[in-house]
Motif scaffolding. Structure first.
Motif, PDB file in Angstrom:
ATOM      1  N   ARG A 191       9.613  -5.716-101.038  1.00 33.06           N
ATOM      2  CA  ARG A 191       9.811  -4.425-100.375  1.00 33.06           C
ATOM      3  C   ARG A 191       8.921  -4.312 -99.135  1.00 33.06           C
ATOM      4  O   ARG A 191       7.824  -4.880 -99.094  1.00 33.06           O
ATOM      5  CB  ARG A 191       9.471  -3.289-101.345  1.00 33.06           C
ATOM      6  CG  ARG A 191      10.268  -3.348-102.653  1.00 33.06           C
ATOM      7  CD  ARG A 191      11.554  -2.622-102.541  1.00 33.06           C
ATOM      8  NE  ARG A 191      12.383  -2.726-103.762  1.00 33.06           N
ATOM      9  CZ  ARG A 191      13.648  -2.367-103.818  1.00 33.06           C
ATOM     10  NH1 ARG A 191      14.240  -1.888-102.739  1.00 33.06           N
ATOM     11  NH2 ARG A 191      14.334  -2.475-104.920  1.00 33.06           N
ATOM     12  N   GLU A 192       9.417  -3.588 -98.164  1.00 34.58           N
ATOM     13  CA  GLU A 192       8.653  -3.381 -96.938  1.00 34.58           C
ATOM     14  C   GLU A 192       7.295  -2.736 -97.243  1.00 34.58           C
ATOM     15  O   GLU A 192       7.211  -1.836 -98.074  1.00 34.58           O
ATOM     16  CB  GLU A 192       9.458  -2.464 -96.013  1.00 34.58           C
ATOM     17  CG  GLU A 192       8.811  -2.166 -94.694  1.00 34.58           C
ATOM     18  CD  GLU A 192       9.709  -1.267 -93.853  1.00 34.58           C
ATOM     19  OE1 GLU A 192      10.631  -1.786 -93.204  1.00 34.58           O
ATOM     20  OE2 GLU A 192       9.488  -0.030 -93.862  1.00 34.58           O
ATOM     21  N   LYS A 193       6.232  -3.211 -96.557  1.00 37.11           N
ATOM     22  CA  LYS A 193       4.886  -2.647 -96.724  1.00 37.11           C
ATOM     23  C   LYS A 193       4.413  -2.086 -95.385  1.00 37.11           C
ATOM     24  O   LYS A 193       4.627  -2.709 -94.354  1.00 37.11           O
ATOM     25  CB  LYS A 193       3.899  -3.714 -97.192  1.00 37.11           C
ATOM     26  CG  LYS A 193       4.336  -4.552 -98.391  1.00 37.11           C
ATOM     27  CD  LYS A 193       4.383  -3.769 -99.668  1.00 37.11           C
ATOM     28  CE  LYS A 193       4.667  -4.635-100.878  1.00 37.11           C
ATOM     29  NZ  LYS A 193       5.828  -5.528-100.776  1.00 37.11           N
ATOM     30  N   LYS A 194       3.770  -0.932 -95.469  1.00 34.36           N
ATOM     31  CA  LYS A 194       3.239  -0.314 -94.261  1.00 34.36           C
ATOM     32  C   LYS A 194       1.733  -0.162 -94.378  1.00 34.36           C
ATOM     33  O   LYS A 194       1.203   0.053 -95.475  1.00 34.36           O
ATOM     34  CB  LYS A 194       3.885   1.060 -94.039  1.00 34.36           C
ATOM     35  CG  LYS A 194       5.351   0.969 -93.642  1.00 34.36           C
ATOM     36  CD  LYS A 194       5.955   2.341 -93.418  1.00 34.36           C
ATOM     37  CE  LYS A 194       7.399   2.206 -92.952  1.00 34.36           C
ATOM     38  NZ  LYS A 194       8.086   3.510 -92.864  1.00 34.36           N
ATOM     39  N   GLY A 195       1.048  -0.257 -93.247  1.00 36.95           N
ATOM     40  CA  GLY A 195      -0.391  -0.043 -93.209  1.00 36.95           C
ATOM     41  C   GLY A 195      -0.722   1.437 -93.161  1.00 36.95           C
ATOM     42  O   GLY A 195       0.172   2.296 -93.141  1.00 36.95           O
ATOM     43  N   ALA A 196      -2.020   1.734 -93.122  1.00 37.20           N
ATOM     44  CA  ALA A 196      -2.466   3.129 -93.113  1.00 37.20           C
ATOM     45  C   ALA A 196      -1.941   3.882 -91.894  1.00 37.20           C
ATOM     46  O   ALA A 196      -1.764   5.101 -91.931  1.00 37.20           O
ATOM     47  CB  ALA A 196      -3.995   3.173 -93.156  1.00 37.20           C
ATOM     48  N   ASP A 197      -1.686   3.137 -90.802  1.00 37.21           N
ATOM     49  CA  ASP A 197      -1.187   3.777 -89.583  1.00 37.21           C
ATOM     50  C   ASP A 197       0.333   3.950 -89.607  1.00 37.21           C
ATOM     51  O   ASP A 197       0.926   4.412 -88.632  1.00 37.21           O
ATOM     52  CB  ASP A 197      -1.617   2.976 -88.353  1.00 37.21           C
ATOM     53  CG  ASP A 197      -1.080   1.539 -88.372  1.00 37.21           C
ATOM     54  OD1 ASP A 197      -0.371   1.174 -89.352  1.00 37.21           O
ATOM     55  OD2 ASP A 197      -1.377   0.787 -87.426  1.00 37.21           O
ATOM     56  N   GLY A 198       0.952   3.571 -90.703  1.00 40.99           N
ATOM     57  CA  GLY A 198       2.397   3.748 -90.834  1.00 40.99           C
ATOM     58  C   GLY A 198       3.207   2.604 -90.253  1.00 40.99           C
ATOM     59  O   GLY A 198       4.435   2.598 -90.359  1.00 40.99           O
ATOM     60  N   LYS A 199       2.521   1.624 -89.636  1.00 38.77           N
ATOM     61  CA  LYS A 199       3.262   0.494 -89.067  1.00 38.77           C
ATOM     62  C   LYS A 199       3.581  -0.530 -90.151  1.00 38.77           C
ATOM     63  O   LYS A 199       2.797  -0.724 -91.089  1.00 38.77           O
ATOM     64  CB  LYS A 199       2.432  -0.180 -87.960  1.00 38.77           C
ATOM     65  CG  LYS A 199       2.293   0.677 -86.716  1.00 38.77           C
ATOM     66  CD  LYS A 199       1.544  -0.069 -85.619  1.00 38.77           C
ATOM     67  CE  LYS A 199       1.477   0.770 -84.354  1.00 38.77           C
ATOM     68  NZ  LYS A 199       0.602   0.159 -83.329  1.00 38.77           N
ATOM     69  N   VAL A 200       4.711  -1.172 -89.987  1.00 38.52           N
ATOM     70  CA  VAL A 200       5.130  -2.184 -90.961  1.00 38.52           C
ATOM     71  C   VAL A 200       4.215  -3.400 -90.851  1.00 38.52           C
ATOM     72  O   VAL A 200       4.051  -3.974 -89.772  1.00 38.52           O
ATOM     73  CB  VAL A 200       6.595  -2.604 -90.709  1.00 38.52           C
ATOM     74  CG1 VAL A 200       6.989  -3.774 -91.610  1.00 38.52           C
ATOM     75  CG2 VAL A 200       7.528  -1.416 -90.931  1.00 38.52           C
ATOM     76  N   ILE A 201       3.583  -3.750 -91.960  1.00 42.77           N
ATOM     77  CA  ILE A 201       2.747  -4.956 -91.963  1.00 42.77           C
ATOM     78  C   ILE A 201       3.451  -6.108 -92.669  1.00 42.77           C
ATOM     79  O   ILE A 201       3.053  -7.254 -92.544  1.00 42.77           O
ATOM     80  CB  ILE A 201       1.367  -4.695 -92.604  1.00 42.77           C
ATOM     81  CG1 ILE A 201       1.515  -4.151 -94.027  1.00 42.77           C
ATOM     82  CG2 ILE A 201       0.548  -3.765 -91.733  1.00 42.77           C
ATOM     83  CD1 ILE A 201       0.196  -4.025 -94.762  1.00 42.77           C
TER      84      ILE A 201
END
Ligand code: MG
Length: 259
Positions: A191-201
């Motif tokens: 599944r897609e993961k996002k960082g604390a800033d909301g950007k896809v990591i």
């Protein structure tokens, strides 16, 4: 001259320190403390039994079993008289598409990254061709259809053959067994993961093994949902399914290229 005794003796001397090693030293002090070995030791999972033509193997010990050969209580669909109990036919350890009764889907979802195992079988009696031959499909929540089709000596458009992501990604190879034979899909969903800033990591991806052969590898299609169930397609052909289970995965996040 016979060199065997000398060779055997040499082998014993050279290998014996391995056998004499203190079991405690498996901690590889310096890299792995005994405490870390204890706390980070991978969980023991009893692997699935061998699937044969006659009988599927048992699910692994940590699996969520969605169909064990007996009933469709963990599935919903278009039932009779407003019910959501699927009308697909359960018989002899499998269940079969009942034409015109629509898709069936698991009642429960699987959260996060996961692995799915599905066994399927297209009709032994070949009818039709191209997309009309043994067509069904596997939809894992938020991912494209993993096509189910009798693709044994049956040409169709390549991104619509068995194990293709329908109209998204052509299967790497055609690993199909013949009509009437049981086949397996093992599907790994990241599944897609996002960082604390909301950007896809880490983008979502899907990997598919068809009869143990890699046919899709980390294809970045879908995976934006946090969870999903499994849906099977009624395309009008009496395709059979059995031995369906999933495992939750905990895998390290791998940064997307360029991050
Ligand atoms: Mg289909």
């Amino acid at each position: 001259m016979n060199y065997r005794p000398l060779f055997t003796a040499t082998l014993f001397v050279s290998l014996s320190p391995l056998y004499a090693e203190d079991p405690a030293s498996v901690s590889d002090a310096g890299r792995w403390s005994k405490e870390r070995v204890q706390s980070e030791r991978p969980a023991v999972v009893t692997p699935p039994g061998h699937t044969t033509a006659a009988k599927p193997g048992a699910a692994p010990s940590d699996a969520l079993v969605f169909f064990d050969g007996t009933n469709l209580s963990k599935w919903k669909g278009k039932g009779k008289d407003g019910s959501d109990a699927p009308q697909w036919l359960v018989k002899d350890g499998h269940f079969e598409v009942k034409r015109g009764t629509g898709t069936v889907q698991t009642r429960d979802q699987v959260e996060g990254d996961c692995q799915w195992h599905i066994e399927w079988c297209t009709p032994a009696e070949v009818k039709g061709n191209s997309q009309g031959r043994g067509n069904s499909g596997v939809f894992i929540g938020g991912y494209p259809e993993v096509q189910v089709l009798d693709s044994f000596q049956n040409d169709t458009y390549p991104d619509g053959q068995a194990s293709s992501l329908y109209k998204k990604s052509v299967a790497l190879v055609n690993a199909s067994r013949g009509p009437g034979q049981w086949q397996t899909y093992d599907i790994i969903c990241i599944r897609e993961k996002k960082g604390a800033d909301g950007k896809v990591i880490q983008p979502g991806s899907i990997t598919v093994l068809h009869n143990g052969i890699v046919t899709q590898f980390a294809v970045q299609e879908g995976g934006k949902q946090a969870s999903g169930g499994l849906q099977l397609q009624d395309h009008g052909n009496p395709v059979r399914y059995r031995n369906i289970w999933a495992r939750k995965l905990v895998v390290p996040t791998v940064a997307a290229p360029g991050k």
